[in-house]
Design a protein around this motif. Structure first.
Motif, short mmCIF file in Angstrom:
data_model
loop_
_atom_site.label_atom_id
_atom_site.label_comp_id
_atom_site.label_asym_id
_atom_site.label_seq_id
_atom_site.Cartn_x
_atom_site.Cartn_y
_atom_site.Cartn_z
N THR A 17 0.87 -1.16 0.00
CA THR A 17 0.00 0.00 0.00
C THR A 17 0.91 1.22 0.00
O THR A 17 1.64 1.46 0.97
CB THR A 17 -0.92 0.01 1.24
N CYS A 18 0.90 1.96 -1.08
CA CYS A 18 1.80 3.11 -1.25
C CYS A 18 1.13 4.38 -0.73
O CYS A 18 -0.09 4.47 -0.67
CB CYS A 18 2.17 3.27 -2.73
N THR A 19 1.95 5.35 -0.37
CA THR A 19 1.43 6.59 0.19
C THR A 19 1.35 7.73 -0.82
O THR A 19 0.76 8.76 -0.53
CB THR A 19 2.28 7.04 1.39
N SER A 20 1.98 7.54 -1.99
CA SER A 20 1.92 8.58 -3.01
C SER A 20 2.02 7.94 -4.40
O SER A 20 2.52 6.82 -4.55
CB SER A 20 3.05 9.60 -2.84
N GLU A 21 1.56 8.66 -5.38
CA GLU A 21 1.65 8.17 -6.76
C GLU A 21 3.11 8.04 -7.19
O GLU A 21 3.48 7.09 -7.89
CB GLU A 21 0.89 9.10 -7.70
N LYS A 22 3.96 8.97 -6.76
CA LYS A 22 5.38 8.90 -7.10
C LYS A 22 6.01 7.63 -6.53
O LYS A 22 6.75 6.93 -7.22
CB LYS A 22 6.12 10.14 -6.59
N GLU A 23 5.70 7.33 -5.25
CA GLU A 23 6.24 6.12 -4.64
C GLU A 23 5.78 4.88 -5.43
O GLU A 23 6.59 4.00 -5.74
CB GLU A 23 5.77 6.01 -3.19
N LEU A 24 4.50 4.81 -5.76
CA LEU A 24 3.97 3.68 -6.51
C LEU A 24 4.64 3.58 -7.88
O LEU A 24 5.10 2.50 -8.27
CB LEU A 24 2.46 3.81 -6.67
N ASP A 25 4.72 4.68 -8.61
CA ASP A 25 5.34 4.67 -9.93
C ASP A 25 6.82 4.25 -9.87
O ASP A 25 7.28 3.47 -10.70
CB ASP A 25 5.24 6.06 -10.59
N ASP A 26 7.55 4.77 -8.88
CA ASP A 26 8.97 4.43 -8.74
C ASP A 26 9.16 2.95 -8.44
O ASP A 26 9.99 2.28 -9.06
CB ASP A 26 9.63 5.25 -7.63
N LEU A 27 8.40 2.41 -7.49
CA LEU A 27 8.52 1.00 -7.14
C LEU A 27 8.11 0.11 -8.31
O LEU A 27 8.79 -0.87 -8.62
CB LEU A 27 7.67 0.67 -5.91
N TYR A 28 7.02 0.44 -8.95
CA TYR A 28 6.56 -0.36 -10.10
C TYR A 28 7.62 -0.35 -11.20
O TYR A 28 7.96 -1.40 -11.76
CB TYR A 28 5.23 0.18 -10.63
N GLY A 29 8.18 0.82 -11.48
CA GLY A 29 9.20 0.94 -12.52
C GLY A 29 10.44 0.11 -12.23
O GLY A 29 11.04 -0.46 -13.15
N LYS A 30 10.82 0.02 -10.97
CA LYS A 30 12.00 -0.77 -10.61
C LYS A 30 11.68 -2.26 -10.58
O LYS A 30 12.47 -3.08 -11.07
CB LYS A 30 12.54 -0.31 -9.25
N LEU A 31 10.54 -2.63 -10.03
CA LEU A 31 10.19 -4.04 -9.91
C LEU A 31 9.87 -4.68 -11.26
O LEU A 31 10.09 -5.88 -11.45
CB LEU A 31 9.02 -4.23 -8.95
N ILE A 32 9.38 -3.91 -12.22
CA ILE A 32 8.98 -4.47 -13.52
C ILE A 32 10.19 -4.73 -14.43
O ILE A 32 10.09 -5.48 -15.41
CB ILE A 32 7.94 -3.56 -14.22
N GLN A 33 11.35 -4.15 -14.10
CA GLN A 33 12.54 -4.35 -14.95
C GLN A 33 12.85 -5.84 -15.06
O GLN A 33 13.03 -6.52 -14.06
CB GLN A 33 13.75 -3.61 -14.37
N ASP A 34 12.87 -6.34 -16.28
CA ASP A 34 13.09 -7.76 -16.58
C ASP A 34 11.99 -8.64 -16.00
O ASP A 34 12.19 -9.85 -15.83
CB ASP A 34 14.47 -8.24 -16.10
N GLY A 35 10.85 -8.06 -15.68
CA GLY A 35 9.71 -8.81 -15.16
C GLY A 35 8.57 -8.81 -16.16
O GLY A 35 8.77 -8.63 -17.36
N GLN A 36 7.35 -8.99 -15.64
CA GLN A 36 6.18 -9.11 -16.50
C GLN A 36 4.99 -8.43 -15.84
O GLN A 36 4.69 -8.68 -14.67
CB GLN A 36 5.88 -10.59 -16.71
N ALA A 37 4.32 -7.58 -16.60
CA ALA A 37 3.11 -6.92 -16.09
C ALA A 37 1.95 -7.90 -16.12
O ALA A 37 1.71 -8.56 -17.13
CB ALA A 37 2.78 -5.69 -16.93
N LEU A 38 1.24 -8.00 -15.02
CA LEU A 38 0.01 -8.79 -14.96
C LEU A 38 -1.20 -7.87 -15.09
O LEU A 38 -2.16 -8.20 -15.76
CB LEU A 38 -0.06 -9.59 -13.66
N MET A 39 -1.13 -6.73 -14.42
CA MET A 39 -2.10 -5.65 -14.56
C MET A 39 -1.28 -4.35 -14.57
O MET A 39 -0.80 -3.93 -13.53
CB MET A 39 -3.10 -5.63 -13.40
N PRO A 40 -1.09 -3.75 -15.75
CA PRO A 40 -0.30 -2.51 -15.82
C PRO A 40 -0.91 -1.42 -14.94
O PRO A 40 -2.11 -1.46 -14.62
CB PRO A 40 -0.39 -2.11 -17.29
N LEU A 41 -0.09 -0.46 -14.54
CA LEU A 41 -0.58 0.64 -13.69
C LEU A 41 -1.78 1.30 -14.34
O LEU A 41 -1.73 1.70 -15.51
CB LEU A 41 0.53 1.67 -13.48
N ASP A 42 -2.86 1.43 -13.56
CA ASP A 42 -4.08 2.03 -14.09
C ASP A 42 -5.06 2.25 -12.94
O ASP A 42 -4.84 1.79 -11.82
CB ASP A 42 -4.72 1.13 -15.14
#
Length: 131
Positions: free
Chosen positions: A82-107
């Protein structure tokens, strides 16, 4: 019962690499213990026999399996953030998705302001939510 702890079994010898990566991304996180296989033990020397780490206070255990199994991680078990800001969510998603796979893209899926679900490079599934 004393407690409940999620347990992650890595099969490619990358448990320590994954722990280092996760604890670097999430503040107030740390590797708390590591026991490695030694020479002439069941696992590859230097890999993780047993380790514990915490992410924002939630303890996890993990190992590098010394046996290859016909199964691995699945999205049926995920780490929910559970993220506290959109920036935090976007940053974490961007790092975790590297060489990974989106199941439900950010939306905006209607149940939160912003949500994303992914499998990271190690096969661990993450759900990131901005309520």
């Amino acid at each position: 019962m004393e407690k409940v702890t999620p347990f992650l079994m890595f099969q490619d010898g990358n448990a320590e690499e994954a722990m280092n990566y996760y604890t670097s991304l999430i503040e107030d996180s740390a590797i708390t213990s590591i026991t490695r296989y030694g020479a002439n033990e069941a696992g590859d020397e230097g890999t993780v026999m047993h380790a514990t780490f915490s992410l924002k206070g939630q303890e996890f255990m993990c190992i590098d399996s010394n046996l290859k199994h016909e199964f691995s991680f699945t999205p049926s078990f995920s780490i929910y953030l559970t993220c506290t800001s959109e920036k935090e969510l976007d940053d974490l998603y961007g790092k975790l998705i590297q060489d990974g796979q989106a199941l439900m893209p950010l939306d905006d899926y209607g149940f939160s302001k912003k949500f994303g679900w992914l499998n990271d490079r190690y096969g661990i599934s993450w759900q990131l939510n901005l309520p």
